[in-house]
Write a protein that holds these residues in place. Sequence first.
Motif, mmCIF file in Angstrom:
data_model
loop_
_atom_site.group_PDB
_atom_site.id
_atom_site.type_symbol
_atom_site.label_atom_id
_atom_site.label_comp_id
_atom_site.label_asym_id
_atom_site.label_seq_id
_atom_site.Cartn_x
_atom_site.Cartn_y
_atom_site.Cartn_z
ATOM 1 N N MET A 2 -0.405 8.192 -5.394
ATOM 2 C CA MET A 2 -1.468 9.199 -5.240
ATOM 3 C C MET A 2 -0.877 10.586 -5.042
ATOM 4 S SD MET A 2 -4.688 7.577 -3.237
ATOM 5 C CE MET A 2 -3.903 6.783 -1.876
ATOM 6 N N SER A 39 0.796 -1.245 0.000
ATOM 7 C CA SER A 39 0.000 0.000 0.000
ATOM 8 C C SER A 39 0.823 1.288 0.000
ATOM 9 C CB SER A 39 -0.967 0.032 1.180
ATOM 10 O OG SER A 39 -1.183 -1.224 1.720
ATOM 11 N N GLY A 82 -8.599 -9.224 1.242
ATOM 12 C CA GLY A 82 -9.258 -8.202 2.033
ATOM 13 C C GLY A 82 -9.534 -7.018 1.121
ATOM 14 N N ALA A 83 -10.514 -6.216 1.477
ATOM 15 C CA ALA A 83 -10.854 -5.088 0.607
ATOM 16 C C ALA A 83 -11.707 -4.082 1.377
ATOM 17 C CB ALA A 83 -11.614 -5.576 -0.625
ATOM 18 N N PHE A 122 6.321 -12.501 2.212
ATOM 19 C CA PHE A 122 5.459 -13.093 1.196
ATOM 20 C C PHE A 122 5.130 -12.032 0.156
ATOM 21 C CE2 PHE A 122 1.367 -11.345 2.691
ATOM 22 C CZ PHE A 122 1.689 -10.973 3.986
ATOM 23 N N GLN A 175 2.209 -9.780 -2.247
ATOM 24 C CA GLN A 175 0.829 -9.298 -2.353
ATOM 25 C C GLN A 175 0.589 -8.711 -3.740
ATOM 26 O OE1 GLN A 175 0.501 -6.150 0.570
ATOM 27 N NE2 GLN A 175 -0.582 -7.528 1.956
ATOM 28 N N PHE A 212 -6.923 1.076 6.930
ATOM 29 C CA PHE A 212 -6.905 1.949 5.754
ATOM 30 C C PHE A 212 -8.191 1.937 4.946
ATOM 31 C CE2 PHE A 212 -3.655 -1.405 5.880
ATOM 32 C CZ PHE A 212 -4.347 -2.446 5.274
ATOM 33 N N GLU A 249 -1.890 -5.685 -4.432
ATOM 34 C CA GLU A 249 -2.913 -4.771 -3.917
ATOM 35 C C GLU A 249 -3.395 -3.879 -5.046
ATOM 36 O OE1 GLU A 249 -2.332 -4.140 0.791
ATOM 37 O OE2 GLU A 249 -1.748 -2.510 -0.522
ATOM 38 N N PHE A 309 -9.860 -3.114 8.557
ATOM 39 C CA PHE A 309 -8.497 -2.715 8.224
ATOM 40 C C PHE A 309 -8.395 -1.232 8.522
ATOM 41 C CE2 PHE A 309 -9.629 -6.038 5.089
ATOM 42 C CZ PHE A 309 -8.782 -7.028 5.560
ATOM 43 N N GLN A 352 1.172 2.741 -3.261
ATOM 44 C CA GLN A 352 -0.033 3.371 -3.797
ATOM 45 C C GLN A 352 -0.201 4.782 -3.224
ATOM 46 O OE1 GLN A 352 -3.118 0.546 -4.387
ATOM 47 N NE2 GLN A 352 -2.025 -0.961 -3.186
ATOM 48 N N GLY A 354 -3.159 -12.147 -1.283
ATOM 49 C CA GLY A 354 -1.893 -12.808 -0.975
ATOM 50 C C GLY A 354 -1.545 -13.722 -2.146
ATOM 51 N N ALA A 373 -10.168 -0.271 -2.395
ATOM 52 C CA ALA A 373 -8.836 -0.881 -2.381
ATOM 53 C C ALA A 373 -9.004 -2.355 -2.032
ATOM 54 C CB ALA A 373 -7.934 -0.199 -1.363
ATOM 55 N N PHE A 374 -8.047 -3.165 -2.481
ATOM 56 C CA PHE A 374 -8.112 -4.591 -2.160
ATOM 57 C C PHE A 374 -6.698 -5.142 -2.076
ATOM 58 C CE2 PHE A 374 -8.550 -3.946 -6.730
ATOM 59 C CZ PHE A 374 -7.512 -4.702 -7.223
ATOM 60 N N GLY A 375 -6.567 -6.272 -1.405
ATOM 61 C CA GLY A 375 -5.252 -6.900 -1.296
ATOM 62 C C GLY A 375 -5.375 -8.411 -1.355
#
Length: 342
Positions: free
Chosen positions: A182, A175, A287-288, A211, A213, A255, A215, A253, A178, A314, A310-312
């Motif tokens: 922005m 993130s 997650g999102a 690991f 991701q 954020f 996102e 989350f 990102q 794994g 937003a989403f993430g």
Amino acid sequence: MGNFLEKVQQAGREAAASIQAAAAPTDVEALRVKYLGRKGVLRDLLSEMGALPASEKPSAGQAVNQLKNEITQLIEAAQKRVEAAAKPAAKAGPRLDVSLPGRMPRRGYRNLIKQTMDRFVDVFGRMGFEVASGPEVELVRYNFEALNIPMEHAARDAFDTFYFTGDVVLRSHTSPAQAREMEKRQPPVRIIVPGAVYRPDTVDARHHFMFHQVEGLYVDEGVTMADLKYCMLLFAREFIRPDVKVRFRPDFFPFTEPSVELDISCAVCAGKGCSVCGQKGWVEVAGAGMVDPNVFKAVGYDYEKYTGFAFGFGVERMAMMKYGIDDIRLFAENDMRFLEQF
Ligand code: 2U9
């Protein structure tokens, strides 16, 4: 026709034998003129072809062309060979034995993690998402504060990772890249960030301190949770299979607000329940949520005007699900017996 093709083959055999036997540059040149020259064997074959019935011309033409390519290659190889042989041997050291077979280079391929991330990039790319990237050694300000995780917040514990100094840390999610993006540009922003992340997790079959991701972030005027859900559905249909279902469950989350867990119907048992989904019929994959206005505030966006989702995901988890891999540690052990399977 049979006769003609026979003749082409015969010419090929003779050419190969004589070119390979040629020892001097002048011999090779003479053979080049004999076969490829203006009054050469190939020219003769082409003129003979003119007399064949129209229906046989395409395959005859193909055969002659192929022969031409083969002879050209043989001549080129012979030129190199005789030139090398004509050069005086080096003063000292062994003579070069050009007949020795070379060492086969090992053929490279993409690691399974990279293959999986590339699939994400492909599917989201077709939905208009650009790929962005940022540093893995990140400023604490981008890893935490910009993402609405202040110093005293309890959520920080789960992400507090490896510090270089008080201000510099290995990123615990992608993130921050990102947030940096922005800061550089105004909406609409539609980006995904694939990459490695670091967490203070105890290593076991499902957890690792490093690991990957993927996102994603979409910010514009009027972006809603319905856009998020449809985007996730389209992604799942493309990435997993066309008849897959998705569902949201509430989560938290720092954020995003509201935040959700994204489940997809189990692709192994089609939602009936099996060992892969723990008899639930659903597998948690991401997650999102809707980007928290505090995140927009931190990067200087007008949070009255813009909304975003937003989403993430794994990456290891998605690869484990797809290939039935039961231990995340395998990805980081560099064991070729594991890696070469993909
Ligand atoms: C910005 C603002 C918000 C990205 C998000 C998640 C939810 C999430 C998990 C996936 C599996 C972590 O790796 S995991 O364990 N990710 O649950 N990620 S929303 O939210 C952002 C991103 C960027 C600026």
